[in-house]
Design an enzyme around this catalytic site. Structure first.
Site, PDB file in Angstrom:
ATOM      1  N   ARG A  13      16.632 -40.093  23.916  1.00 28.53           N
ATOM      2  CA  ARG A  13      15.452 -40.595  23.063  1.00 28.53           C
ATOM      3  C   ARG A  13      15.290 -42.117  23.406  1.00 28.53           C
ATOM      4  NH1 ARG A  13      17.886 -41.684  17.083  1.00 28.53           N
ATOM      5  NH2 ARG A  13      20.010 -41.413  17.426  1.00 28.53           N
ATOM      6  N   SER A  40      13.935 -43.576  14.765  1.00 30.14           N
ATOM      7  CA  SER A  40      14.651 -42.432  15.351  1.00 30.14           C
ATOM      8  C   SER A  40      14.077 -42.316  16.815  1.00 30.14           C
ATOM      9  CB  SER A  40      14.306 -41.215  14.569  1.00 30.14           C
ATOM     10  OG  SER A  40      14.927 -41.265  13.247  1.00 30.14           O
ATOM     11  N   GLU A  61       1.969 -35.042   9.783  1.00 29.42           N
ATOM     12  CA  GLU A  61       1.913 -34.592  11.291  1.00 29.42           C
ATOM     13  C   GLU A  61       0.735 -33.990  11.669  1.00 29.42           C
ATOM     14  OE1 GLU A  61       4.518 -33.913   8.899  1.00 29.42           O
ATOM     15  OE2 GLU A  61       6.091 -35.123   9.522  1.00 29.42           O
ATOM     16  N   PHE A  86       8.907 -31.256  13.726  1.00 30.14           N
ATOM     17  CA  PHE A  86       7.655 -31.368  13.176  1.00 30.14           C
ATOM     18  C   PHE A  86       6.614 -31.745  14.207  1.00 30.14           C
ATOM     19  CE2 PHE A  86      10.894 -33.801  10.259  1.00 30.14           C
ATOM     20  CZ  PHE A  86      11.186 -32.438   9.654  1.00 30.14           C
ATOM     21  N   HIS A 112      15.311 -35.256  18.644  1.00 31.94           N
ATOM     22  CA  HIS A 112      16.083 -34.393  17.667  1.00 31.94           C
ATOM     23  C   HIS A 112      15.940 -32.797  17.893  1.00 31.94           C
ATOM     24  CE1 HIS A 112      16.512 -38.435  16.298  1.00 31.94           C
ATOM     25  NE2 HIS A 112      17.276 -37.895  15.194  1.00 31.94           N
ATOM     26  N   ASP A 120      22.063 -33.039   9.583  1.00 31.40           N
ATOM     27  CA  ASP A 120      20.819 -32.626   8.837  1.00 31.40           C
ATOM     28  C   ASP A 120      20.547 -31.184   8.546  1.00 31.40           C
ATOM     29  OD1 ASP A 120      20.258 -35.298   8.092  1.00 31.40           O
ATOM     30  OD2 ASP A 120      18.494 -35.226   9.687  1.00 31.40           O
ATOM     31  N   ARG A 170      18.799 -36.066  20.137  1.00 28.24           N
ATOM     32  CA  ARG A 170      19.529 -37.351  19.462  1.00 28.24           C
ATOM     33  C   ARG A 170      20.823 -37.800  19.958  1.00 28.24           C
ATOM     34  NH1 ARG A 170      22.896 -36.780  14.236  1.00 28.24           N
ATOM     35  NH2 ARG A 170      23.171 -38.850  13.609  1.00 28.24           N
TER      36      ARG A 170
END
Lengths: 317, 280
Positions: A13, A40, A61, A86, A112, A120, A170
């Site tokens: 990322r 992020s 989104e 998302f 991610h 998560d 990530r």
């Protein structure tokens, strides 16, 4: 056989963030949108340098995808940033109608992805996104393997006209690819081998390289590792050429075996060059909480799984 | 443009709508008929448009139809405004046509900038286009149209919240308040309370056109709306229309939302709307 080493590790990322920053300096039409995940997605540098070209959408989104489609009308090149989950499943119909069917020049940048999102858990760990996106007519689907490749891909997709899904992750992973230009749809052969072809994408490319060393050192198997960063359009000729030589293939991806890279390769071979294939990927399951390393092991997404798959596929030749 | 001329165009547009849906025995006449005055006034008296069509639409006003099922009225008005040959209305919903059931950019039909049909997406797209205009230093406006039932889609409220928060004041959104949706009256299917109060609570400047099937009222309302742009708030028009307006047996009911007239009903409908500019 060429062996790969690394001196530095970074998250993919960050490659996206740095690529976007460079685009901010070189392409005045590039604009960025984010749905409350600036940190992020590593978008802060772009924002600092181009505040007027950044759109904070908030946690919305669907609205973000529509706004991105609209920004193309007037010549902008929008890059949307949020987690892969998302970026795809949550907004599939918005992407389908307002972006893909409407042929809008939107770059959907998704961090991610997969189980390596980690702690998560499954709500955020999408393992179906490649399938969702590759089914959309006209959509280019890219899954990069390290920092350098992600940065180069980010820059390259701005020059490509049409919707693109760029998938990255990530965790901090080895940087082993050179700082080359990125050519959409062009496979990269990382090692030469005669016994098996390993077609890998994303985080599994490094694992495939690790596996190829074990295969040679412990089993005398010469594996040809191909880095497929572009899943659609697939570099069919590169895969066929390799499999013609090796006679079998293992595909490896951080994605459900249903709908991913493996199935694209399988379709290709079935129609053009039927040869044994084994699939490394998640087995039609959701993920769970854990560290990225633990999850890679538990869900069979590591060099060990690739080694087993190779030994299995070679027996089927 | 004179009211008489606009009314002539409305009459012709109604004929086009009826003939298009009758020919293929499908399509959505109810909402199309109800919005005929709005479309005719918007495209012939309100919007500043360049000659020809290009996707970017820089230095001209833009329009986005969010409730894409009323494509018949959109196609008729686009064709008669010169975007494509009027005879092409003959191909509505037929195989190989640019006039798809719901509007799309896919077949390259001039005048259409986004696909719509899956409801609730048009306002977000318009917001992006409006913000692109601001970035480009382009002072022209962006217009949209939405069904009232369409507001039940959640994405609208994301867009409504965003538009006010980001002061997208080069946008004029119109809601077709005909009070009907497929399964019945909006008040029976899912009562939405006061749409005016909702938009105002979200920070929009709202005005109403009570006579949404009156050309003069629309002309005046659109002029007022234009004056409200550029003042830090997005502008919403609540356009009170009658679904099926102009064809007596189609009015005040959801029954003609997505149903075509038969031969006899077509003739009855055409008899109520004069052939002013020539049928295609």
């Amino acid at each position: 056989m060429k062996r790969y080493t690394y001196t530095d590790k970074k998250d993919t990322r960050s490659g996206f963030g740095d690529g976007l920053t460079e685009l901010g300096r070189t392409n005045p039409n590039v604009v960025a949108l984010c749905a409350d995940l600036i940190g992020s997605l590593k978008m802060q540098d772009f924002i600092n340098e181009n505040p007027e070209r950044f759109f904070q959408i908030g946690i919305a989104e669907a609205n973000m995808m529509g706004i991105a489609a609209g920004l193309t009308i007037g010549g902008k090149i929008p890059f949307t940033g949020t987690f892969a989950n998302f970026s795809t499943g949550r907004v599939y119909d918005q992407i389908r109608q307002s972006i893909a069917y409407s042929d809008k020049n939107v770059k959907i940048c998704a961090s991610h992805a997969g189980v390596t999102l980690g702690e998560d858990g499954a709500t955020h760990q999408i393992l179906e996104d490649i399938g969702l996106m590759k089914m959309l007519p006209g959509m280019t689907v890219i899954n990069t393997c390290d920092y350098n490749q992600t940065k180069a891909a980010t820059i390259a997709i701005a020059k490509h006209h049409g919707p693109v899904y760029l998938r990255f992750g990530r965790p901090v992973v080895p940087i082993f690819m050179p700082e080359d230009e990125f050519e959409i749809g062009k496979a990269i052969k990382l090692t030469e081998g005669k016994d098996v072809t390993i077609v890998a994408t994303g985080h599994l490319v490094w694992e495939a390289l690790q596996a190829s060393e074990v295969l040679l050192d412990a089993h005398g198997i010469e594996a040809e590792v191909i880095n497929i960063h572009t899943i659609k359009p697939l570099d069919e000729e590169a895969i066929l050429e390799s499999v013609k030589k090796t006679g079998c293939v293992v595909t490896a991806e951080e994605h459900n075996i249903f709908g991913g890279l493996g199935e694209s390769v399988s379709r290709l071979l079935t129609t053009r060059l039927p040869k044994p294939q084994e699939f490394v990927g998640t087995q039609d399951t959701f993920g769970e909480s854990g560290t990225p390393e633990q999850l890679m092991v538990k869900y069979g997404l590591n060099s060990k799984s690739i080694v087993s798959a190779v030994r299995k596929v070679i027996k089927r030749k | 443009m004179s009211t008489t001329k606009l009314n002539d165009m409305v009459s012709q547009t109604r004929r086009d709508i009826l003939r298009m849906v009758h020919k293929v025995n499908s399509g959505h006449p109810g909402g199309s008929l109800g919005c005929a005055e709005f479309f005719v006034v918007l495209y012939n008296d309100v919007m500043s448009l360049k000659e020809g069509f290009d996707m970017d639409g820089i230095d001209e006003d833009l329009f986005f139809l969010s409730n894409g099922h009323i494509s018949p009225v959109f196609y008729s008005v686009l064709a008669r405004r010169g975007y494509f040959p009027v005879e092409e209305l003959n191909t509505f919903r037929l195989i190989d046509s640019r006039l798809q059931g719901h509007p799309t950019t896919h077949e390259g039909l001039p005048g259409v900038r986004i696909a719509s049909g899956s409801l609730g997406q048009g306002m977000s797209v318009a917001l992006g286009a409006a913000q692109a205009k601001k970035l480009n230093g382009d002072n022209y406006l962006v217009y949209t149209l939405h069904g009232d039932g369409e507001l039940q889609e959640g994405q609208n409220w994301e867009a409504i919240m965003y538009a006010a928060a980001k002061k997208v004041d080069n946008l004029i959104t119109t809601i077709d308040l005909n009070g009907q949706q497929i399964d019945g009256a909006t008040n029976d299917v899912l009562p939405m309370g006061s749409i005016k109060a909702k938009f105002e609570a979200f920070g929009w400047d709202v005005l109403e056109i009570e006579k949404g099937n009156d050309v003069e009222a629309i002309q005046k309302g659109m002029k007022d709306a234009k004056l409200k742009t550029g003042k830090g708030k997005p502008v919403c028009i609540l356009l009170h229309t009658v679904m099926g307006h102009g064809v007596d047996f189609m009015m005040h009911t959801h029954a003609w939302h997505g149903k075509a007239p038969n031969d006899e009903q077509l003739q009855k409908g055409l008899a109520q709307n004069a052939d002013t500019l020539g049928d295609y």
